[in-house]
Design an enzyme around this catalytic site. Structure first.
Site, short mmCIF file in Angstrom:
data_model
loop_
_atom_site.label_atom_id
_atom_site.label_comp_id
_atom_site.label_asym_id
_atom_site.label_seq_id
_atom_site.Cartn_x
_atom_site.Cartn_y
_atom_site.Cartn_z
N LYS A 1 0.95 -2.60 -10.77
CA LYS A 1 0.74 -1.17 -10.52
C LYS A 1 1.49 -0.33 -11.56
O LYS A 1 0.98 0.68 -12.04
CB LYS A 1 1.17 -0.82 -9.08
CG LYS A 1 0.17 -1.30 -8.05
CD LYS A 1 0.68 -1.32 -6.64
CE LYS A 1 -0.33 -2.04 -5.74
NZ LYS A 1 0.14 -2.27 -4.39
N GLN B 1 4.94 -0.86 -0.65
CA GLN B 1 4.29 -2.16 -0.77
C GLN B 1 4.43 -2.94 0.55
O GLN B 1 5.54 -3.14 1.04
CB GLN B 1 4.92 -2.95 -1.94
CG GLN B 1 4.26 -4.28 -2.22
CD GLN B 1 2.81 -4.13 -2.68
OE1 GLN B 1 2.49 -3.33 -3.55
NE2 GLN B 1 1.92 -4.91 -2.08
N ASP C 1 -2.44 5.32 -0.59
CA ASP C 1 -3.06 4.10 -0.06
C ASP C 1 -4.06 4.44 1.05
O ASP C 1 -4.85 3.61 1.47
CB ASP C 1 -1.97 3.18 0.55
CG ASP C 1 -1.68 1.98 -0.32
OD1 ASP C 1 -2.54 1.63 -1.16
OD2 ASP C 1 -0.61 1.38 -0.16
#
Ligand code: NAP
Length: 284
Positions: free
Chosen positions: A52, A96, A119
């Site tokens: 990322k 994460q 997200d």
């Protein structure tokens, strides 16, 4: 023989387009930033975070990495998320997953400001996806939609079958296909006669997490087969949920693993971060 959908190449094009817009924002004095929080040292999570970070660099997005020890408490993590909610340099916040078992993931997701939830896991954004009125799309299903669109595959009126009903992939995937006027069926571990259902699919999306789960006899001749699965083989390499070698002879389009849906997930994260920066600066 199916056409192989090249997710690596399509994701490169998406990232290039994001980079151009990020540069245009910079010229107006607006920097785009993404904060990534990782707790503990799970090697797979570390690899995702480093990918990322690289993607951010390639798009001109500033990345802020917070690597916290496994012993971090839920309160400490939520305090950091709240601090980042108020940090103007940060347009998107990504925590994460999975988190260590002593931390309630849902509580952490709830702490992220919906405007920075790149997200798209916050219940507010999940609700918006249901309503079909959304700014952020969940990255993996959005990546699948982008692969379909950029490969010229129409969804409208097609029988779409999604295997898997997770909150991250299966459910939002089904909603996005529905919003494009597909006729959608969701299958899961309690589905009876699964092969009878999948053989009716014009578009089959597989998100189960079992190597080689979908075999050629489960696929209709000429179907579009999208493999979301990422399974690690004993040799450390990745493979999908679809028996690629045999299914490719029956399908009209198919995604490989690796190099299919995976790279798109990160590209869509970059796109969501750009969208967040634009929204937070009143740009449509
Ligand atoms: P998950 O939460 O474990 O969900 C798996 C789904 O598969 C569940 O809904 C489960 O049904 C269903 N399932 C399990 N066994 C089945 C069976 N025998 N028949 C029919 N359905 C069955 O997994 P996930 O997070 O959605 O991820 C799925 C896969 O996609 C994994 O391999 C993951 O690594 C991969 N993934 C890839 C990306 C990417 O960027 N490429 C991103 C996210 C995930 P129940 O609900 O009934 O248990």
């Amino acid at each position: 023989m199916a056409r192989i959908i090249d997710g690596k190449e399509i994701s490169r094009v998406v990232r290039e387009q994001v980079a151009a817009e990020v540069t245009a924002l910079k010229e107006r004095g607006i920097e785009t930033g993404l904060a990534v929080i990782i707790v503990g040292d799970d090697p797979a999570s570390k690899l995702y975070v480093s990918n990322k970070k690289k993607a951010c660099e390639s798009c001109g997005i500033k990345s802020f990495e917070y690597a916290l020890p496994e012993s971090t408490s839920q309160e400490e993590l939520i305090a950091l998320v709240r601090q980042l909610n108020g940090d103007k340099r940060v347009n998107g916040i990504l925590v994460q997953l999975p988190l260590p078992s002593h931390i309630d993931e849902q509580e952490v997701i709830l702490a992220i400001s919906p405007e920075k939830d790149v997200d798209s896991f916050h219940p507010v954004n999940v609700g918006r996806i249901m309503l079909g009125d959304y700014s952020f799309l969940p990255c993996t299903p959005a990546g699948v939609m982008e692969l379909l669109a950029r490969s010229g595959i129409e969804v409208e009126g097609k029988n779409c079958v999604v295997i898997g009903r997770s909150n991250i992939v299966g459910k939002p995937m089904a909603m996005l296909l529905l919003h494009k006027n597909g006729t959608v069926t969701i299958c899961h571990s309690r589905t009876r006669n699964l092969a009878d259902v999948t053989r009716r699919a014009d578009i089959l999306v597989v998100a189960v997490g079992r190597a080689g789960f979908v075999t050629a006899d489960m696929v209709k001749e000429g179907a579009v087969v999208i493999d979301v699965g990422m399974n690690r083989k004993p040799d450390g390499k990745f493979c999908g949920d679809v028996d690629f070698d045999n299914v490719k002879d029956k399908a009209s389009f198919i995604t490989p693993v690796p190099g299919g849906v995976g790279p798109m997930t990160i590209a869509m994260l970059m796109k969501n971060t750009l969208t967040a920066a634009k929204l937070q600066n009143g740009i449509k």
